[in-house]
Design a protein around this motif. Structure first.
Motif, short mmCIF file in Angstrom:
data_model
loop_
_atom_site.label_atom_id
_atom_site.label_comp_id
_atom_site.label_asym_id
_atom_site.label_seq_id
_atom_site.Cartn_x
_atom_site.Cartn_y
_atom_site.Cartn_z
N LYS A 68 0.84 -1.21 0.00
CA LYS A 68 0.00 0.00 0.00
C LYS A 68 0.88 1.26 0.00
N ASP A 69 1.95 1.25 0.77
CA ASP A 69 2.84 2.41 0.81
C ASP A 69 3.50 2.66 -0.55
N GLN A 70 3.85 1.59 -1.27
CA GLN A 70 4.43 1.76 -2.61
C GLN A 70 3.40 2.35 -3.56
N ILE A 71 2.17 1.87 -3.49
CA ILE A 71 1.11 2.41 -4.35
C ILE A 71 0.87 3.88 -4.03
N LEU A 72 0.80 4.21 -2.75
CA LEU A 72 0.58 5.60 -2.36
C LEU A 72 1.73 6.49 -2.83
N THR A 73 2.95 6.02 -2.67
CA THR A 73 4.11 6.80 -3.13
C THR A 73 4.03 7.03 -4.64
N ASN A 74 3.72 5.98 -5.39
CA ASN A 74 3.60 6.11 -6.84
C ASN A 74 2.49 7.10 -7.21
N TYR A 75 1.37 7.00 -6.52
CA TYR A 75 0.25 7.91 -6.75
C TYR A 75 0.68 9.36 -6.51
N LEU A 76 1.34 9.60 -5.37
CA LEU A 76 1.77 10.96 -5.04
C LEU A 76 2.81 11.49 -6.02
N ASN A 77 3.56 10.60 -6.64
CA ASN A 77 4.61 11.03 -7.56
C ASN A 77 4.13 11.31 -8.98
N ILE A 78 2.87 11.00 -9.28
CA ILE A 78 2.38 11.19 -10.65
C ILE A 78 1.15 12.09 -10.72
N THR A 79 0.50 12.31 -9.60
CA THR A 79 -0.76 13.05 -9.57
C THR A 79 -0.56 14.52 -9.96
N PHE A 80 -1.55 15.07 -10.66
CA PHE A 80 -1.52 16.45 -11.11
C PHE A 80 -2.09 17.38 -10.04
N TYR A 81 -1.31 18.41 -9.70
CA TYR A 81 -1.70 19.37 -8.67
C TYR A 81 -1.94 20.77 -9.25
N GLY A 82 -2.03 20.89 -10.54
CA GLY A 82 -2.25 22.19 -11.16
C GLY A 82 -0.94 22.91 -11.46
N HIS A 83 -1.04 23.96 -12.27
CA HIS A 83 0.10 24.80 -12.63
C HIS A 83 1.30 23.97 -13.09
N GLN A 84 1.06 22.99 -13.92
CA GLN A 84 2.10 22.15 -14.53
C GLN A 84 2.89 21.32 -13.51
N TYR B 152 3.29 18.03 -11.56
CA TYR B 152 2.93 16.61 -11.45
C TYR B 152 3.76 16.01 -10.33
N GLY B 153 3.08 15.50 -9.33
CA GLY B 153 3.77 14.90 -8.18
C GLY B 153 3.84 15.87 -7.02
N ILE B 154 3.85 15.29 -5.82
CA ILE B 154 3.79 16.09 -4.60
C ILE B 154 5.05 16.96 -4.41
N GLU B 155 6.20 16.46 -4.82
CA GLU B 155 7.42 17.26 -4.65
C GLU B 155 7.38 18.50 -5.55
N ALA B 156 6.94 18.31 -6.79
CA ALA B 156 6.82 19.44 -7.71
C ALA B 156 5.78 20.44 -7.20
N ALA B 157 4.66 19.93 -6.69
CA ALA B 157 3.60 20.80 -6.16
C ALA B 157 4.09 21.58 -4.94
N SER B 158 4.82 20.92 -4.06
CA SER B 158 5.36 21.59 -2.88
C SER B 158 6.29 22.72 -3.28
N SER B 159 7.13 22.43 -4.26
CA SER B 159 8.05 23.44 -4.76
C SER B 159 7.29 24.59 -5.42
N ARG B 160 6.29 24.24 -6.22
CA ARG B 160 5.54 25.26 -6.98
C ARG B 160 4.77 26.20 -6.04
N TYR B 161 4.01 25.66 -5.12
CA TYR B 161 3.12 26.48 -4.31
C TYR B 161 3.75 27.03 -3.02
N PHE B 162 4.73 26.29 -2.48
CA PHE B 162 5.29 26.70 -1.18
C PHE B 162 6.80 26.90 -1.19
#
Length: 192
Positions: free
Chosen positions: A88-104, A106-116
């Protein structure tokens, strides 16, 4: 935050959440149309992979997002296989790494960098909740264009985190009182 708002029973069910399906069918019957989905995070991850693979191919993108029984069955078969092969943790990690968060982003790390302008590991509760809330509709909850909607959605996520006991009442109170705190950073070269 992401599990609490998207699939709070993620760690309890397999590729399909039968309780979620029954809840969605009941709610949709009451509403007279489809207003609630029942996709698990695993199923959403599979769909996101197909969208990612489509790239700029509009036909492939439409196939990956088309509302059809055939597409859902295909995604479900793959989701069942993923649940057998990955934790489950691997699936969640994969999900978080590919999901679209807006403003181009993709992935939680990119979103964190973009918004915060920080790494995902350094997010506060309200920041994590804001990002988790974006996934449902990145345009409608865009904190740059629609800060009030983004804050309302963030607050919904915080309340779910409290409901599912992932934060304390004190943490929830503090998080709900916090401003959005956006420190938006434009992408250097297009998509990140």
């Amino acid at each position: 935050a992401q599990v609490d708002i998207e699939d709070n029973r993620f760690y309890e069910h397999g590729a399909v959440d039968l309780k979620g399906v029954l809840r969605a069918v009941t709610k949709n019957a009451e509403a007279g149309s489809a207003t609630q989905g029942a996709s698990t995070l695993t199923q959403q991850y599979v769909k996101n992979v197909f969208v990612e693979q489509a790239g700029d191919n509009q036909d492939a993108f439409l196939d990956a997002t088309r509302k059809s029984l055939g597409r859902k069955v295909k995604e479900l078969k793959i989701a069942i296989k993923l649940e057998e092969d990955l934790t489950k943790d691997q699936i969640l990690t994969n999900y978080l790494n590919i999901t679209f968060y807006g403003h181009q982003a993709y992935g939680i790390e990119a979103a964190s960098s973009r918004y915060f302008s920080k790494s995902a590991k350094d997010l506060t509760i309200p920041e994590a909740a804001m990002l988790a809330g974006l996934v449902q509709n990145p345009s409608a909850y865009d904190p740059i264009l629609h800060p009030k909607a983004a804050q309302a959605r963030r607050d919904t996520v915080i309340n779910k985190m409290l409901e599912y006991k992932h934060i304390t009442p004190e943490q929830a109170k503090e998080a709900l009182a916090a401003p959005l705190g956006i420190a938006y950073k434009e992408p250097l070269n297009g998509c990140i």
